[in-house]
Design a protein around this motif. Structure first.
Motif, PDB file in Angstrom:
ATOM      1  N   GLY A 272       4.373   5.695  -5.269  1.00 30.39           N
ATOM      2  CA  GLY A 272       4.996   5.482  -6.573  1.00 30.39           C
ATOM      3  C   GLY A 272       6.395   4.889  -6.484  1.00 30.39           C
ATOM      4  N   ARG A 273       6.795   4.475  -5.311  1.00 28.61           N
ATOM      5  CA  ARG A 273       8.092   3.807  -5.114  1.00 28.61           C
ATOM      6  C   ARG A 273       7.852   2.304  -5.095  1.00 28.61           C
ATOM      7  NH1 ARG A 273      12.834   7.095  -4.369  1.00 28.61           N
ATOM      8  NH2 ARG A 273      12.161   9.079  -3.548  1.00 28.61           N
ATOM      9  N   THR A 274       8.938   1.549  -5.167  1.00 27.45           N
ATOM     10  CA  THR A 274       8.788   0.098  -5.116  1.00 27.45           C
ATOM     11  C   THR A 274       8.867  -0.387  -3.666  1.00 27.45           C
ATOM     12  OG1 THR A 274      11.165  -0.318  -5.289  1.00 27.45           O
ATOM     13  CG2 THR A 274       9.920  -0.137  -7.360  1.00 27.45           C
ATOM     14  N   ALA A 275       8.311  -1.561  -3.433  1.00 26.43           N
ATOM     15  CA  ALA A 275       8.432  -2.178  -2.116  1.00 26.43           C
ATOM     16  C   ALA A 275       9.904  -2.425  -1.808  1.00 26.43           C
ATOM     17  CB  ALA A 275       7.643  -3.482  -2.072  1.00 26.43           C
ATOM     18  N   THR A 276      10.675  -2.789  -2.825  1.00 30.14           N
ATOM     19  CA  THR A 276      12.109  -3.020  -2.651  1.00 30.14           C
ATOM     20  C   THR A 276      12.803  -1.776  -2.125  1.00 30.14           C
ATOM     21  OG1 THR A 276      12.113  -4.659  -4.413  1.00 30.14           O
ATOM     22  CG2 THR A 276      14.239  -3.670  -3.837  1.00 30.14           C
ATOM     23  N   PHE A 277      12.421  -0.601  -2.616  1.00 32.91           N
ATOM     24  CA  PHE A 277      13.000   0.647  -2.138  1.00 32.91           C
ATOM     25  C   PHE A 277      12.815   0.774  -0.643  1.00 32.91           C
ATOM     26  CE2 PHE A 277      12.211   4.986  -0.748  1.00 32.91           C
ATOM     27  CZ  PHE A 277      13.395   5.619  -1.094  1.00 32.91           C
ATOM     28  N   TYR A 278      11.589   0.517  -0.158  1.00 37.79           N
ATOM     29  CA  TYR A 278      11.308   0.679   1.266  1.00 37.79           C
ATOM     30  C   TYR A 278      11.967  -0.404   2.121  1.00 37.79           C
ATOM     31  CZ  TYR A 278       8.227   4.450   0.063  1.00 37.79           C
ATOM     32  OH  TYR A 278       7.746   5.647  -0.406  1.00 37.79           O
ATOM     33  N   ILE A 279      12.060  -1.605   1.597  1.00 37.53           N
ATOM     34  CA  ILE A 279      12.758  -2.671   2.332  1.00 37.53           C
ATOM     35  C   ILE A 279      14.229  -2.297   2.488  1.00 37.53           C
ATOM     36  CG2 ILE A 279      13.540  -5.059   2.201  1.00 37.53           C
ATOM     37  CD1 ILE A 279      10.837  -5.653   0.751  1.00 37.53           C
ATOM     38  N   ARG A 280      14.852  -1.868   1.395  1.00 40.21           N
ATOM     39  CA  ARG A 280      16.266  -1.476   1.451  1.00 40.21           C
ATOM     40  C   ARG A 280      16.466  -0.301   2.398  1.00 40.21           C
ATOM     41  NH1 ARG A 280      16.998   0.232  -3.473  1.00 40.21           N
ATOM     42  NH2 ARG A 280      17.189  -1.844  -4.332  1.00 40.21           N
ATOM     43  N   GLN A 281      15.580   0.686   2.324  1.00 44.54           N
ATOM     44  CA  GLN A 281      15.687   1.861   3.185  1.00 44.54           C
ATOM     45  C   GLN A 281      15.575   1.470   4.661  1.00 44.54           C
ATOM     46  OE1 GLN A 281      12.516   4.799   2.887  1.00 44.54           O
ATOM     47  NE2 GLN A 281      14.046   6.432   2.991  1.00 44.54           N
TER      48      GLN A 281
ATOM     49  N   ALA B 227       0.837  -1.207   0.000  1.00 43.79           N
ATOM     50  CA  ALA B 227       0.000   0.000   0.000  1.00 43.79           C
ATOM     51  C   ALA B 227       0.867   1.251   0.000  1.00 43.79           C
ATOM     52  CB  ALA B 227      -0.934  -0.006   1.214  1.00 43.79           C
ATOM     53  N   LEU B 228       1.924   1.252   0.800  1.00 44.46           N
ATOM     54  CA  LEU B 228       2.833   2.399   0.834  1.00 44.46           C
ATOM     55  C   LEU B 228       3.478   2.603  -0.533  1.00 44.46           C
ATOM     56  CD1 LEU B 228       4.374   4.617   2.370  1.00 44.46           C
ATOM     57  CD2 LEU B 228       6.052   2.846   2.993  1.00 44.46           C
ATOM     58  N   ALA B 229       3.922   1.527  -1.136  1.00 41.62           N
ATOM     59  CA  ALA B 229       4.555   1.612  -2.454  1.00 41.62           C
ATOM     60  C   ALA B 229       3.562   2.169  -3.483  1.00 41.62           C
ATOM     61  CB  ALA B 229       5.074   0.239  -2.876  1.00 41.62           C
ATOM     62  N   ALA B 230       2.329   1.708  -3.448  1.00 40.53           N
ATOM     63  CA  ALA B 230       1.322   2.174  -4.404  1.00 40.53           C
ATOM     64  C   ALA B 230       1.002   3.653  -4.205  1.00 40.53           C
ATOM     65  CB  ALA B 230       0.049   1.339  -4.269  1.00 40.53           C
ATOM     66  N   ARG B 231       0.907   4.069  -2.935  1.00 37.41           N
ATOM     67  CA  ARG B 231       0.588   5.472  -2.644  1.00 37.41           C
ATOM     68  C   ARG B 231       1.703   6.425  -3.036  1.00 37.41           C
ATOM     69  NH1 ARG B 231      -1.168   3.404   2.371  1.00 37.41           N
ATOM     70  NH2 ARG B 231       0.657   4.323   3.356  1.00 37.41           N
TER      71      ARG B 231
END
Length: 77
Positions: free
Chosen positions: A25-34, A19-23
């Motif tokens: 426009g980033r990828t889930a991978t971006f947030y996992i890495r971050q 949901a965060l990725a969709a809202r």
């Protein structure tokens, strides 16, 4: 060089991440890495602190008072 890995997430965490990725426009991978990059140093510090506490509990190392450190460094003037 980047390496690839796989993780298992609880359904709720996965859904929140998607949901965060969709809202945003980033990828889930971006947030996992971050998340990993932001918290890895903290986890390393906790691990090292636990190791020191265990050595202290076993009497394998000791602590020094501020006065002892100042005296040793010649700062007790």
């Amino acid at each position: 060089m980047a390496k690839q890995t796989a993780i298992r997430l609880p359904d709720e965490t996965y859904e929140r991440l998607q949901a965060l990725a969709a809202r945003t426009g980033r990828t889930a991978t971006f947030y996992i890495r971050q998340a990993i990059e932001e918290h890895l140093e903290d986890l390393e510090d906790i691990y090292l602190a636990e190791q020191v506490l265990e050595r202290l509990a076993r009497g394998e190392t000791r602590t020094y008072t501020l006065e002892e450190v100042e005296r040793k460094l010649g700062l007790d003037d």
